[in-house]
Scaffold this motif. Sequence first.
Motif, PDB file in Angstrom:
ATOM      1  N   ILE A  24       0.865  -1.187   0.000  1.00 31.55           N
ATOM      2  CA  ILE A  24       0.000   0.000   0.000  1.00 31.55           C
ATOM      3  C   ILE A  24       0.901   1.236   0.000  1.00 31.55           C
ATOM      4  N   PRO A  25       0.711   2.147  -0.970  1.00 28.91           N
ATOM      5  CA  PRO A  25       1.613   3.307  -1.064  1.00 28.91           C
ATOM      6  C   PRO A  25       1.372   4.314   0.063  1.00 28.91           C
ATOM      7  N   GLU A  26       2.448   4.958   0.509  1.00 24.90           N
ATOM      8  CA  GLU A  26       2.341   5.979   1.561  1.00 24.90           C
ATOM      9  C   GLU A  26       2.310   7.362   0.917  1.00 24.90           C
ATOM     10  N   PRO A  27       1.430   8.252   1.393  1.00 23.41           N
ATOM     11  CA  PRO A  27       1.392   9.603   0.823  1.00 23.41           C
ATOM     12  C   PRO A  27       2.629  10.416   1.209  1.00 23.41           C
ATOM     13  N   GLY A  28       3.216  11.102   0.225  1.00 22.35           N
ATOM     14  CA  GLY A  28       4.344  11.986   0.483  1.00 22.35           C
ATOM     15  C   GLY A  28       3.834  13.373   0.853  1.00 22.35           C
ATOM     16  N   PRO A  29       4.732  14.360   0.955  1.00 26.47           N
ATOM     17  CA  PRO A  29       4.306  15.726   1.282  1.00 26.47           C
ATOM     18  C   PRO A  29       3.268  16.237   0.283  1.00 26.47           C
ATOM     19  N   GLY A  30       2.186  16.807   0.790  1.00 20.61           N
ATOM     20  CA  GLY A  30       1.154  17.370  -0.086  1.00 20.61           C
ATOM     21  C   GLY A  30       0.230  16.335  -0.701  1.00 20.61           C
ATOM     22  N   GLU A  31       0.388  15.071  -0.288  1.00 17.86           N
ATOM     23  CA  GLU A  31      -0.425  14.004  -0.895  1.00 17.86           C
ATOM     24  C   GLU A  31      -1.364  13.367   0.133  1.00 17.86           C
ATOM     25  N   VAL A  32      -2.355  12.666  -0.389  1.00 15.48           N
ATOM     26  CA  VAL A  32      -3.270  11.908   0.473  1.00 15.48           C
ATOM     27  C   VAL A  32      -3.437  10.506  -0.109  1.00 15.48           C
ATOM     28  N   ARG A  33      -3.846   9.574   0.745  1.00  9.55           N
ATOM     29  CA  ARG A  33      -4.196   8.245   0.223  1.00  9.55           C
ATOM     30  C   ARG A  33      -5.702   8.052   0.345  1.00  9.55           C
ATOM     31  N   VAL A  34      -6.300   7.635  -0.758  1.00 12.21           N
ATOM     32  CA  VAL A  34      -7.746   7.426  -0.804  1.00 12.21           C
ATOM     33  C   VAL A  34      -8.027   5.928  -0.909  1.00 12.21           C
ATOM     34  N   ARG A  35      -8.865   5.426  -0.006  1.00 10.39           N
ATOM     35  CA  ARG A  35      -9.344   4.039  -0.080  1.00 10.39           C
ATOM     36  C   ARG A  35     -10.500   4.048  -1.073  1.00 10.39           C
ATOM     37  N   LEU A  36     -10.305   3.397  -2.214  1.00 12.80           N
ATOM     38  CA  LEU A  36     -11.279   3.534  -3.299  1.00 12.80           C
ATOM     39  C   LEU A  36     -12.518   2.670  -3.076  1.00 12.80           C
ATOM     40  N   GLY A  67     -11.995   7.757 -10.131  1.00 11.09           N
ATOM     41  CA  GLY A  67     -12.248   6.994  -8.918  1.00 11.09           C
ATOM     42  C   GLY A  67     -12.901   7.851  -7.853  1.00 11.09           C
ATOM     43  N   ALA A  68     -13.494   7.173  -6.870  1.00 10.88           N
ATOM     44  CA  ALA A  68     -14.118   7.858  -5.739  1.00 10.88           C
ATOM     45  C   ALA A  68     -13.936   6.985  -4.509  1.00 10.88           C
ATOM     46  N   GLY A  69     -13.776   7.621  -3.354  1.00 10.43           N
ATOM     47  CA  GLY A  69     -13.557   6.840  -2.143  1.00 10.43           C
ATOM     48  C   GLY A  69     -13.408   7.728  -0.923  1.00 10.43           C
ATOM     49  N   ILE A  70     -12.704   7.207   0.088  1.00  8.27           N
ATOM     50  CA  ILE A  70     -12.587   7.898   1.376  1.00  8.27           C
ATOM     51  C   ILE A  70     -11.109   8.140   1.697  1.00  8.27           C
ATOM     52  N   VAL A  71     -10.790   9.371   2.123  1.00  8.80           N
ATOM     53  CA  VAL A  71      -9.403   9.710   2.467  1.00  8.80           C
ATOM     54  C   VAL A  71      -9.024   8.972   3.752  1.00  8.80           C
ATOM     55  N   GLU A  72      -7.966   8.158   3.687  1.00 12.66           N
ATOM     56  CA  GLU A  72      -7.610   7.361   4.869  1.00 12.66           C
ATOM     57  C   GLU A  72      -6.234   7.698   5.429  1.00 12.66           C
ATOM     58  N   ALA A  73      -5.426   8.467   4.700  1.00 11.01           N
ATOM     59  CA  ALA A  73      -4.112   8.855   5.234  1.00 11.01           C
ATOM     60  C   ALA A  73      -3.676  10.145   4.558  1.00 11.01           C
ATOM     61  N   ILE A  74      -2.922  10.967   5.295  1.00 15.37           N
ATOM     62  CA  ILE A  74      -2.457  12.232   4.726  1.00 15.37           C
ATOM     63  C   ILE A  74      -0.951  12.341   4.884  1.00 15.37           C
ATOM     64  N   GLY A  75      -0.321  13.042   3.941  1.00 16.67           N
ATOM     65  CA  GLY A  75       1.116  13.270   4.012  1.00 16.67           C
ATOM     66  C   GLY A  75       1.417  14.581   4.722  1.00 16.67           C
TER      67      GLY A  75
END
Length: 347
Positions: A24-36, A67-75
């Motif tokens: 599972i990729p980790e969000p870098g600075p300025g990025e978010v991870r979305v669970r699709l 895609g659409a989903g829920i933000v689950e992690a932030i960078g």
Amino acid sequence: MTMLCARVREHGGLDHLLLEQSEIPEPGPGEVRVRLKAAALNHLDLWVRKGVSGHQFPLPLIPGCDGAGIVEAIGEGVSDTHLDTEVVLAPGLSCGVCARCAAGDDMLCSEYGILGETRDGTCAEAVVVPEAQLLARPAGISWQECAAFPLSALTAWSMLQKANLNRGETLLVIAGASGVGTMAIQMGVLLGARVFATGSTEAKRKLAEDLGASETLDSTDDEWWRSLKKLTSGSGADVIFENVGEATWQSSLRSLASGGRIVTCGATSGSNVSIELKRLFFKNQQIIGSTMGRRQDLHRLLKLQQQNQLRSVIDSVHALEDLHAAHQRMEQRESAGKIVIRIDPDC
Ligand SMILES: [Zn+2]
């Protein structure tokens, strides 16, 4: 932690569309991870898999633009107010700071790219994107409809804006049952145009009529453009919405009125076409190219979706494990509307 994703490592046929377990990729600075929750196919997915002569994709690549989903992690540097929010992803990526981005013309940015084309996309259980891609999910719209919406709506809207479609004009949508075609018909009606559409099967033509096309034309008849001429008292269509290319180009040109605009965003049947310049200038016609559109327009388009003035037409829904069948359906031109990939089995 791993996730299921589709990945293209080398271009080719369906056997080059791999299903893999991946970190599972980790969000870098300025990025978010979305669970699709859901993703959707576009013709670009086929080009990413098959390759385009003279164009280099950054392989290996996870395809999927929508895609659409829920933000689950932030960078780093991203507000935690995004966490757990329901979002739709803007497919177009840009630098955000150059003169063109500042003017809102992000699709003209020299760094412009698309999810699933220039960085990993949405055919996965999760995707990492810049914070700027997040758009609020319109209330009351299903995850599948949300995922099916952005790229085709933005593309169609931008094309009709560039072609300056006016109230009372005639619009001909080539391949009215395609993803962008279904959007163009609805938008043409909203903008007050009289809309015609072509379709290769009765079901596709029926869909175009259900969406508001006043007349439809059978594209398997080589002479369909004559019927269009008759329907417009010999003048032809003011605006022609093209995304097929070689197979329809000559008929499209024959259908174009004096002062008409033909706007194209694709060449699914090939891109080598010929133009008789004499005819073009004598008739004061314009040919306009278009790809993607202004990200800021997506806010307005999502509002129209929420108000049910624009709706996603869903052809079929496939599990991520069934992505091969989804690609095959699109490649064989069987689909009418959008092909949705259900990532969360409950959505
Ligand atoms: Zn820029």
